[in-house]
Motif scaffolding. Structure first.
Motif, PDB file in Angstrom:
ATOM      1  N   HIS A 363       5.102   2.807 -32.514  1.00 46.07           N
ATOM      2  CA  HIS A 363       5.142   3.847 -31.481  1.00 46.07           C
ATOM      3  C   HIS A 363       5.397   3.261 -30.092  1.00 46.07           C
ATOM      4  CE1 HIS A 363       3.645   6.440 -34.613  1.00 46.07           C
ATOM      5  NE2 HIS A 363       2.540   5.726 -34.728  1.00 46.07           N
ATOM      6  N   GLU A 364       6.224   2.247 -30.044  1.00 47.42           N
ATOM      7  CA  GLU A 364       6.563   1.636 -28.750  1.00 47.42           C
ATOM      8  C   GLU A 364       7.623   2.446 -28.016  1.00 47.42           C
ATOM      9  OE1 GLU A 364       8.936  -2.308 -27.147  1.00 47.42           O
ATOM     10  OE2 GLU A 364       7.824  -2.440 -29.031  1.00 47.42           O
ATOM     11  N   PHE A 365       8.661   2.897 -28.734  1.00 44.63           N
ATOM     12  CA  PHE A 365       9.755   3.619 -28.092  1.00 44.63           C
ATOM     13  C   PHE A 365       9.381   5.077 -27.856  1.00 44.63           C
ATOM     14  CE2 PHE A 365      13.167   0.611 -30.024  1.00 44.63           C
ATOM     15  CZ  PHE A 365      12.782  -0.369 -29.122  1.00 44.63           C
ATOM     16  N   ARG A 366      10.057   5.667 -26.914  1.00 47.95           N
ATOM     17  CA  ARG A 366       9.848   7.080 -26.592  1.00 47.95           C
ATOM     18  C   ARG A 366      10.700   7.949 -27.509  1.00 47.95           C
ATOM     19  NH1 ARG A 366      11.056   5.508 -20.473  1.00 47.95           N
ATOM     20  NH2 ARG A 366      12.156   3.924 -21.666  1.00 47.95           N
ATOM     21  N   ARG A 367      10.175   9.136 -27.810  1.00 44.85           N
ATOM     22  CA  ARG A 367      10.873  10.050 -28.709  1.00 44.85           C
ATOM     23  C   ARG A 367      11.289  11.296 -27.945  1.00 44.85           C
ATOM     24  NH1 ARG A 367       7.010  13.888 -29.976  1.00 44.85           N
ATOM     25  NH2 ARG A 367       4.858  13.233 -29.586  1.00 44.85           N
ATOM     26  N   CYS A 368      12.239  12.008 -28.537  1.00 42.59           N
ATOM     27  CA  CYS A 368      12.726  13.242 -27.928  1.00 42.59           C
ATOM     28  C   CYS A 368      11.592  14.265 -27.874  1.00 42.59           C
ATOM     29  CB  CYS A 368      13.909  13.785 -28.724  1.00 42.59           C
ATOM     30  SG  CYS A 368      14.589  15.330 -28.087  1.00 42.59           S
ATOM     31  N   SER A 369      11.423  14.892 -26.724  1.00 42.26           N
ATOM     32  CA  SER A 369      10.340  15.856 -26.562  1.00 42.26           C
ATOM     33  C   SER A 369      10.617  17.183 -27.247  1.00 42.26           C
ATOM     34  CB  SER A 369      10.095  16.105 -25.067  1.00 42.26           C
ATOM     35  OG  SER A 369      11.276  16.622 -24.465  1.00 42.26           O
ATOM     36  N   VAL A 370      11.838  17.407 -27.725  1.00 39.78           N
ATOM     37  CA  VAL A 370      12.196  18.665 -28.372  1.00 39.78           C
ATOM     38  C   VAL A 370      12.044  18.560 -29.879  1.00 39.78           C
ATOM     39  CG1 VAL A 370      14.043  20.363 -28.704  1.00 39.78           C
ATOM     40  CG2 VAL A 370      13.732  19.261 -26.483  1.00 39.78           C
ATOM     41  N   CYS A 371      12.792  17.639 -30.480  1.00 43.86           N
ATOM     42  CA  CYS A 371      12.777  17.530 -31.942  1.00 43.86           C
ATOM     43  C   CYS A 371      11.870  16.417 -32.445  1.00 43.86           C
ATOM     44  CB  CYS A 371      14.188  17.323 -32.469  1.00 43.86           C
ATOM     45  SG  CYS A 371      14.943  15.762 -31.944  1.00 43.86           S
ATOM     46  N   GLY A 372      11.655  15.394 -31.646  1.00 46.62           N
ATOM     47  CA  GLY A 372      10.819  14.275 -32.078  1.00 46.62           C
ATOM     48  C   GLY A 372      11.410  13.460 -33.202  1.00 46.62           C
ATOM     49  N   ALA A 373      12.715  13.651 -33.493  1.00 43.11           N
ATOM     50  CA  ALA A 373      13.335  12.959 -34.618  1.00 43.11           C
ATOM     51  C   ALA A 373      14.070  11.698 -34.213  1.00 43.11           C
ATOM     52  CB  ALA A 373      14.296  13.900 -35.340  1.00 43.11           C
ATOM     53  N   VAL A 374      14.294  11.484 -32.937  1.00 36.73           N
ATOM     54  CA  VAL A 374      15.034  10.316 -32.467  1.00 36.73           C
ATOM     55  C   VAL A 374      14.166   9.542 -31.490  1.00 36.73           C
ATOM     56  CG1 VAL A 374      17.342  11.266 -32.826  1.00 36.73           C
ATOM     57  CG2 VAL A 374      16.129  11.756 -30.701  1.00 36.73           C
ATOM     58  N   ASN A 375      14.454   8.260 -31.385  1.00 38.79           N
ATOM     59  CA  ASN A 375      13.661   7.368 -30.552  1.00 38.79           C
ATOM     60  C   ASN A 375      14.606   6.553 -29.676  1.00 38.79           C
ATOM     61  OD1 ASN A 375      11.116   7.761 -32.403  1.00 38.79           O
ATOM     62  ND2 ASN A 375      12.743   7.064 -33.764  1.00 38.79           N
ATOM     63  N   TYR A 376      14.150   6.256 -28.468  1.00 42.01           N
ATOM     64  CA  TYR A 376      14.994   5.525 -27.526  1.00 42.01           C
ATOM     65  C   TYR A 376      14.158   4.466 -26.820  1.00 42.01           C
ATOM     66  CZ  TYR A 376      17.945   9.619 -28.248  1.00 42.01           C
ATOM     67  OH  TYR A 376      18.685  10.623 -28.814  1.00 42.01           O
ATOM     68  N   CYS A 377      14.805   3.331 -26.582  1.00 44.06           N
ATOM     69  CA  CYS A 377      14.132   2.243 -25.886  1.00 44.06           C
ATOM     70  C   CYS A 377      14.162   2.437 -24.379  1.00 44.06           C
ATOM     71  CB  CYS A 377      14.778   0.907 -26.253  1.00 44.06           C
ATOM     72  SG  CYS A 377      16.487   0.740 -25.676  1.00 44.06           S
ATOM     73  N   SER A 378      15.067   3.272 -23.886  1.00 43.33           N
ATOM     74  CA  SER A 378      15.214   3.453 -22.446  1.00 43.33           C
ATOM     75  C   SER A 378      15.829   4.813 -22.165  1.00 43.33           C
ATOM     76  CB  SER A 378      16.095   2.345 -21.844  1.00 43.33           C
ATOM     77  OG  SER A 378      17.398   2.407 -22.388  1.00 43.33           O
ATOM     78  N   ARG A 379      15.760   5.236 -20.924  1.00 37.79           N
ATOM     79  CA  ARG A 379      16.382   6.485 -20.522  1.00 37.79           C
ATOM     80  C   ARG A 379      17.903   6.396 -20.558  1.00 37.79           C
ATOM     81  NH1 ARG A 379      11.491   6.536 -18.102  1.00 37.79           N
ATOM     82  NH2 ARG A 379      10.508   8.562 -17.705  1.00 37.79           N
ATOM     83  N   ALA A 380      18.446   5.216 -20.321  1.00 36.19           N
ATOM     84  CA  ALA A 380      19.893   5.058 -20.373  1.00 36.19           C
ATOM     85  C   ALA A 380      20.421   5.311 -21.786  1.00 36.19           C
ATOM     86  CB  ALA A 380      20.289   3.653 -19.912  1.00 36.19           C
ATOM     87  N   CYS A 381      19.754   4.763 -22.790  1.00 39.77           N
ATOM     88  CA  CYS A 381      20.169   5.008 -24.168  1.00 39.77           C
ATOM     89  C   CYS A 381      19.998   6.475 -24.535  1.00 39.77           C
ATOM     90  CB  CYS A 381      19.364   4.123 -25.129  1.00 39.77           C
ATOM     91  SG  CYS A 381      19.823   2.372 -25.103  1.00 39.77           S
ATOM     92  N   GLN A 382      18.928   7.110 -24.041  1.00 38.14           N
ATOM     93  CA  GLN A 382      18.712   8.518 -24.336  1.00 38.14           C
ATOM     94  C   GLN A 382      19.802   9.386 -23.717  1.00 38.14           C
ATOM     95  OE1 GLN A 382      17.632  10.947 -21.946  1.00 38.14           O
ATOM     96  NE2 GLN A 382      17.400  12.621 -23.436  1.00 38.14           N
ATOM     97  N   ALA A 383      20.205   9.077 -22.484  1.00 37.38           N
ATOM     98  CA  ALA A 383      21.234   9.862 -21.816  1.00 37.38           C
ATOM     99  C   ALA A 383      22.588   9.707 -22.509  1.00 37.38           C
ATOM    100  CB  ALA A 383      21.330   9.445 -20.350  1.00 37.38           C
ATOM    101  N   LEU A 384      22.906   8.505 -22.933  1.00 38.51           N
ATOM    102  CA  LEU A 384      24.161   8.272 -23.642  1.00 38.51           C
ATOM    103  C   LEU A 384      24.187   9.014 -24.974  1.00 38.51           C
ATOM    104  CD1 LEU A 384      24.722   4.469 -22.981  1.00 38.51           C
ATOM    105  CD2 LEU A 384      26.222   6.310 -22.243  1.00 38.51           C
TER     106      LEU A 384
END
Length: 420
Positions: A363-384
């Protein structure tokens, strides 16, 4: 009478050759070779041999003078080739051996700096012993390009590890960064990997600065309490100053959300626009991608599936940027071990396909607040990944349906991360 005497003058025939005087040539070996026969009246006759035979004799004489004496086996020794001319052996010097080492090292440095793959550099060093020895010179290894250090995960071996280590010891910043990422995330040698990335960051390597910022944001390699948001923002700002696009995005989102820094929406938006502008400039400066982008922009002006993601906010799409060799290695490394979404011990991978980072604790990475099915190490990766794929896939979780059934208003959808 004079005319009559000319008519009855006997002509000279071959039998009269017995009374002729021979003009002779003496070759280099002292052999007497009679070529032409001359009569007393000055008339010349060719010897009664075919012209082909004389040409063969002349060719044999010329070839004897040019003949080279090679050692047994037909090869040439390192000192040069031996040539025999008229029985005297002569040593022909090898011009490559006459070149000074400094000049050869300078040439190899330019080759390593312009190499497009590891095979370009290796194929030169295996040519001979001298090139192999000079190819290991620290001056050559320090100039090696990122493409020449792009080791693939399927080709990883101890020799590849030693090669990257020698390049890192020679002061190659790209080698320090690539080997540091491999050790930190793949080989799970956290201390050594972070040390190599820090060495590269001290040399103003933008990608190393951004990677260290991600480690500080997540507290990678330690506990949850090891997060240092202020240090992460400082490293990210330094990488953004050097023009790193992902660092510009990360810093922009941090300013917009007030994450690790005082909230400033306008300044954060400015960094996001600057990230898009730098991304577009990088594509236009690339001659191989410029024509492709122009055609793609006219045909798919409002498309979302292809092209790089954030530029679609401004009505244009560009080809996706090339993945760094370190990230590509990590993607291939974990894919070969079957860690598509969840790796060993339940550790998750970043859902952005071009990242390749894996959690160092659960549970180190952050997950999507809507679906919770994807995880991202940073906001840049999430935005892309949001603009590239996840926007069309994201769907509310069951808790959303339960909240809607209970009459509670739904939360704002999309693009936000939930912290664990």
């Amino acid at each position: 009478m004079a005319a009559l005497s000319r008519c009855i003058r006997p002509s000279i025939h071959p039998p009269d050759l017995a009374r002729a005087s021979a003009s002779a040539l003496i070759d280099a070996h002292g052999e007497r070779v009679v070529r032409l026969m001359r009569t007393r009246r000055g008339l010349c006759y060719r010897m009664p041999q075919s012209e082909r035979q004389w040409r063969a004799v002349e060719e044999e004489e010329r070839s004897r003078k040019r003949r080279r004496r090679l050692p047994a086996g037909g090869g040439a020794d390192s000192g040069g080739q031996k040539m025999a001319t008229e029985g005297v052996a002569e040593v022909v010097p090898d011009l490559f051996d006459g070149l000074p080492d400094d000049l050869v090292v300078s040439i190899l440095s330019k080759v390593s700096a312009s190499a497009a793959s590891p095979s370009d550099l290796i194929s030169v060093t295996i040519t001979c012993k001298r090139l192999k020895g000079l190819g290991s010179n620290p001056l050559v290894l320090a100039k090696a390009s990122a493409q020449s250090l792009a080791v693939r995960a399927k080709n990883w071996s101890e020799s590849a590890h030693r090669f990257l280590k020698r390049c890192a010891d020679a002061g190659n910043l790209e080698a320090c960064y690539i080997l540091g990422m491999i050790r930190f995330y793949c080989l799970q040698n956290r201390g050594s990997g972070a040390s190599l990335m820090a060495r590269s960051a001290m040399g103003s390597h933008a990608a190393a600065l951004y990677s260290l910022a991600v480690i500080q944001f997540n507290g990678s390699g330690g506990d949850k309490g090891d997060k240092d948001l202020h240090a992460g923002v400082a490293l990210c700002a330094r990488a953004a100053f050097l023009g790193h696009v992902d660092a510009l995005r990360e810093l922009g989102h941090c300013l917009q959300d007030g994450y690790g820094v005082r909230r400033n929406v306008a300044e954060g938006r400015r960094f996001l626009v600057q990230a898009n502008a730098r991304e577009l400039a990088a594509v236009l400066n690339s001659s191989s991608l410029s024509a492709v982008w122009r055609q793609h922009h006219h045909l798919h002006r409002h498309a979302l599936a292809s092209g790089c993601s954030l530029l679609s906010d401004f009505g244009c799409n560009v080809p996706a940027p090339e993945v760094h060799p370190a990230n590509r290695f990590m993607v291939e490394w974990f894919a070969a071990r079957g860690a598509s979404g969840t790796g060993e011990e339940g550790l998750r991978l970043c859902s952005h396909g071009g990242c390749g980072r894996q959690e160092t604790r659960r549970h180190e990475f952050r997950r999507c607040s809507v679906c919770g099915a994807v995880n991202y190490c940073s906001r840049a990766c999430q935005a892309l990944h949001w603009k590239l794929a996840h926007k069309a896939e994201c769907a509310p979780m069951d808790r959303w349906l339960d909240a809607a059934a209970g009459g509670a208003p739904p939360e704002a959808a999309g693009g936000e991360l939930a912290f664990n």
